[in-house]
Structures are given as C-alpha cells and as structure tokens.
Design a protein around this motif. Structure first.
Motif, short mmCIF file in Angstrom:
data_model
loop_
_atom_site.label_atom_id
_atom_site.label_comp_id
_atom_site.label_asym_id
_atom_site.label_seq_id
_atom_site.Cartn_x
_atom_site.Cartn_y
_atom_site.Cartn_z
N ASN A 3 0.87 -1.17 0.00
CA ASN A 3 0.00 0.00 0.00
C ASN A 3 0.91 1.23 0.00
N PHE A 4 0.69 2.14 -0.95
CA PHE A 4 1.60 3.26 -1.11
C PHE A 4 1.70 4.15 0.13
N ASN A 5 0.67 4.19 0.94
CA ASN A 5 0.66 5.07 2.11
C ASN A 5 1.14 4.39 3.39
N ASN A 6 1.42 3.10 3.30
CA ASN A 6 1.77 2.34 4.50
C ASN A 6 3.24 1.98 4.56
N VAL A 7 3.70 1.70 5.77
CA VAL A 7 5.03 1.15 6.00
C VAL A 7 4.98 -0.36 5.74
N VAL A 8 5.98 -0.89 5.07
CA VAL A 8 6.08 -2.34 4.89
C VAL A 8 6.65 -2.92 6.17
N LYS A 9 5.95 -3.84 6.78
CA LYS A 9 6.37 -4.41 8.07
C LYS A 9 7.29 -5.60 7.86
N PHE A 10 8.43 -5.55 8.55
CA PHE A 10 9.41 -6.63 8.48
C PHE A 10 9.59 -7.26 9.86
N ASP A 11 9.94 -8.54 9.84
CA ASP A 11 10.36 -9.19 11.09
C ASP A 11 11.67 -8.57 11.55
N ASN A 12 11.96 -8.65 12.81
CA ASN A 12 13.21 -8.11 13.36
C ASN A 12 14.36 -9.05 12.98
N LYS A 13 15.15 -8.65 11.99
CA LYS A 13 16.24 -9.50 11.50
C LYS A 13 17.55 -8.73 11.48
N ARG A 14 18.64 -9.48 11.46
CA ARG A 14 19.97 -8.87 11.57
C ARG A 14 20.32 -8.00 10.36
N PHE A 15 20.03 -8.48 9.15
CA PHE A 15 20.43 -7.77 7.93
C PHE A 15 19.22 -7.13 7.26
N ASP A 16 19.42 -5.92 6.73
CA ASP A 16 18.35 -5.27 5.97
C ASP A 16 18.18 -5.92 4.60
N VAL A 17 19.29 -6.06 3.89
CA VAL A 17 19.24 -6.60 2.52
C VAL A 17 20.39 -7.58 2.31
N PHE A 18 20.05 -8.73 1.75
CA PHE A 18 21.03 -9.72 1.32
C PHE A 18 21.09 -9.67 -0.20
N ALA A 19 22.19 -9.14 -0.75
CA ALA A 19 22.37 -9.06 -2.20
C ALA A 19 23.24 -10.23 -2.64
N ILE A 20 22.81 -10.94 -3.65
CA ILE A 20 23.56 -12.10 -4.11
C ILE A 20 23.69 -12.04 -5.63
N GLY A 21 24.91 -12.29 -6.11
CA GLY A 21 25.10 -12.26 -7.56
C GLY A 21 26.44 -11.69 -7.97
N GLU A 22 26.41 -10.82 -8.98
CA GLU A 22 27.63 -10.40 -9.64
C GLU A 22 28.41 -9.32 -8.88
N LEU A 23 29.71 -9.56 -8.75
CA LEU A 23 30.68 -8.58 -8.27
C LEU A 23 31.74 -8.52 -9.35
N LEU A 24 31.88 -7.37 -10.00
CA LEU A 24 32.73 -7.29 -11.18
C LEU A 24 33.33 -5.90 -11.35
N VAL A 25 34.21 -5.79 -12.32
CA VAL A 25 34.87 -4.52 -12.61
C VAL A 25 34.18 -3.84 -13.78
N ASP A 26 33.85 -2.56 -13.61
CA ASP A 26 33.35 -1.72 -14.70
C ASP A 26 34.53 -0.95 -15.28
N MET A 27 34.82 -1.16 -16.55
CA MET A 27 35.80 -0.34 -17.26
C MET A 27 35.02 0.69 -18.06
N ILE A 28 35.03 1.95 -17.61
CA ILE A 28 34.20 3.00 -18.19
C ILE A 28 35.07 3.98 -18.99
N SER A 29 34.64 4.29 -20.21
CA SER A 29 35.41 5.19 -21.06
C SER A 29 35.56 6.57 -20.41
N ASP A 30 36.71 7.18 -20.61
CA ASP A 30 36.96 8.49 -20.01
C ASP A 30 36.14 9.58 -20.69
#
Length: 318
Positions: A3-30
């Motif tokens: 609901n756009f007007n409500n807070v999303v209720k979470f259980d009391n847990k140690r971590f806010d977000v667990f991200a899993i997947g790619e860890l890599l190098v970005d080579m970006i043009s100057d």
C-alpha cells in the motif's frame, strides 16, 4: 501487501538486505563515445548487487553480500573496495576463473555494455547462505546469476528458502541476450519467474527486451499479469510509473544533471531499500530511491559519495 501510504512491516532480522550475484569490474570510457573512438578507460567497482550493497551501507543500512570473484588482482581490487566501506567480505568466494568485467561507454542515455564473464556465476548454495537468508529482511538479485545454469540453481534455492522465511524478494530484470546461457530461453524463464517475486524494477529497455515494443503503461500491466506484486518502471527523463496491481502512480524525475548513467538503477535500489527497511511509507521510500538515483547521476561510475537520507530529502524537497 504493498500500500503506497503504509510502511512495509518486516520481522526483526539482523540484515536489511542480502544481495547475491555479480561482483565485477566496470571499465568505463573516459569520454562520451558514440562512435567507438575512445581509447581510454578507467577501472571502477561494479556489479549490480555489489553496487546496491555499497549504496545501502553509505546510507546507513546494514547489507550483506555473497558473490564470486577470481583469485586475481581484479578480485582483490573488488574485495578491498568492500572492506574499505566496512562491508563483510566473508561470503565473497574466490575461484580459479578470471574476475568478470564489463566494458562501458560513458553515457547520458542507457549505456551499451560489453560483457566479459567468468568468475561471477560460480556461486554455490551452502549453510552460510541459508543462514544469511533467514536473517535478512530482503533478498535481491539480478538477471546475471539466473542467466547461467550453476548460479541459476543457487537463486532458485534462495527463492524457495526466502518464501519459507518471510523474506521479501527484489529482482532487477536487466536481461541481456549476450550474458545468457546459449540455448536457454531466458525471456520465457524470466516471465515464469516473476510470479515468485515481490518487487521488480524494469527500465523501458528491460521491458522491451522481455515483452517487445509497447507503451510503459502496457508494459507495467504485463509484469503485473505475470504475477509481480510491485512494479517500478523507470522512464529516464520522464520519471517512473509504479503499480501495486490495483493502483498506479506516476513520479516525475528528480534528476537535474546527468553526467553518467552507470549505476543509476542500483542507486535507486540502495535508497529505496534503505528507506523501506527504515520504516518509511512506501511512497516516500520510492521518492528517496529516486532522489538517490538523481544524486548518483551527477557522478561518474556506479558508486557516488552519498549523503544521508535526511540530506537527500532536503536536497530534493521530499
């Protein structure tokens, strides 16, 4: 659930977000490069889940990440960047494959990357991942790990366990045909996956790759029809459309200056997740996400030195 007007209720847990997947190098043009004439590239920390983890940490949240890098200098570069930002690297796996890398042309539009993959999809599900998952409010992943068989099995197990343990599931549908396992129908797989997830944030380009050309409104409806509970469709300079299946809200862009679009979506995720797990109402959390993205757009590279959420609210009149 949303609901756009409500807070999303979470259980009391140690971590806010667990991200899993790619860890890599970005080579970006100057330089900005429309005709592939640029010869100079700079090395940046990258990978969507890794970027999100960094952003959440800088905004005061408590994230955790699991990923796989090569046992090489680029892998050390990435791990050291995490350590410098006080992020736990215990669950970063080193393998005897080259660290994955993406070549990116600096752009004010959607960047066109070239992918060099090896180590990133060498994920394995184990007791540690299961324990982290049970102790997290949200788990997040992108198309990268589901695009290859080995890591796809890990994500399927993560989804199964997340559902059992009341963990919210966020998904970035950043489909690229070039990263997908040859002979596997990635688009059909994603369509079938959506109904098992909670939050999905496609860009216009993502939506077109998955469903073909259509209006943003119709694209949002298609994600809802596939079972998504909350769809956040970003439209660049035209802002965003967000739907919970019964109500749709349009957001104007907060960006005032665009220097580099790399990592703008990850900045949104970081701001949005941090606000959501900090008990901001959903609509306000979305605006904080858009403000975080707008701030990042003024900087080159996927990661910016972010201010606090309260400073972002002041800067962008939220």
């Amino acid at each position: 659930m949303f609901n756009f007007n409500n807070v999303v209720k979470f259980d009391n847990k140690r971590f806010d977000v667990f991200a899993i997947g790619e860890l890599l190098v970005d080579m970006i043009s100057d330089d900005y490069d429309a005709d592939n004439s640029c010869n100079k590239y700079s090395r940046y920390f990258g990978g969507s889940p890794a970027n999100i983890t960094m952003n959440i940490k800088r905004l005061g949240g408590n994230p955790i990440i699991s990923a796989s890098v090569g046992n090489d200098r680029l892998g050390e570069f990435l791990i050291n960047n995490l350590k410098k930002n006080n992020i736990n690297t215990e669950f970063i796996n080193k393998v005897n494959n080259s660290t994955s890398m993406v070549l990116v042309t600096k752009s004010k539009e959607t960047p066109l990357p070239i992918f060099y993959r090896s180590a990133d999809y060498n994920l394995e599900y184990n007791e540690d991942i299961g324990s982290i998952l049970k102790n997290s409010k949200i788990v997040h992943f992108s198309c990268w790990p589901i695009s290859q068989k080995k890591s796809r099995k890990v994500i399927e197990k993560v989804i199964e366990e997340a559902r059992k343990n009341n963990v919210l599931i966020g998904f970035d549908p950043n489909y690229h045909e070039m990263i997908w396992e040859e002979g596997h129908d990635g688009i059909e797989y994603i369509k079938n996956l959506i109904g098992k997830l909670d939050i999905i944030k496609p860009s216009e380009v993502d939506a077109e790759r998955i469903f073909g050309p259509d209006t943003p409104e119709n694209h949002v409806d298609k994600f809802i029809q596939c079972g998504a509970k909350l769809v956040i469709m970003t439209l660049g300079k035209d802002g965003a459309i967000v739907s919970n299946g019964t109500e749709t809200i349009k957001f104007k862009t907060l960006a005032t200056e665009v220097v580099d679009t790399t990592g703008a979506g990850d900045a949104f995720w970081g701001g949005f997740y941090t606000a959501l797990t900090s008990n901001y109402p959903l609509k306000e959390a979305l605006n904080i996400g858009f403000a975080t993205s707008a701030f990042k757009l003024k900087n080159v590279g996927a990661i910016a030195e972010l201010p606090s959420i309260e400073e972002l609210k002041t800067l962008y009149n939220i």
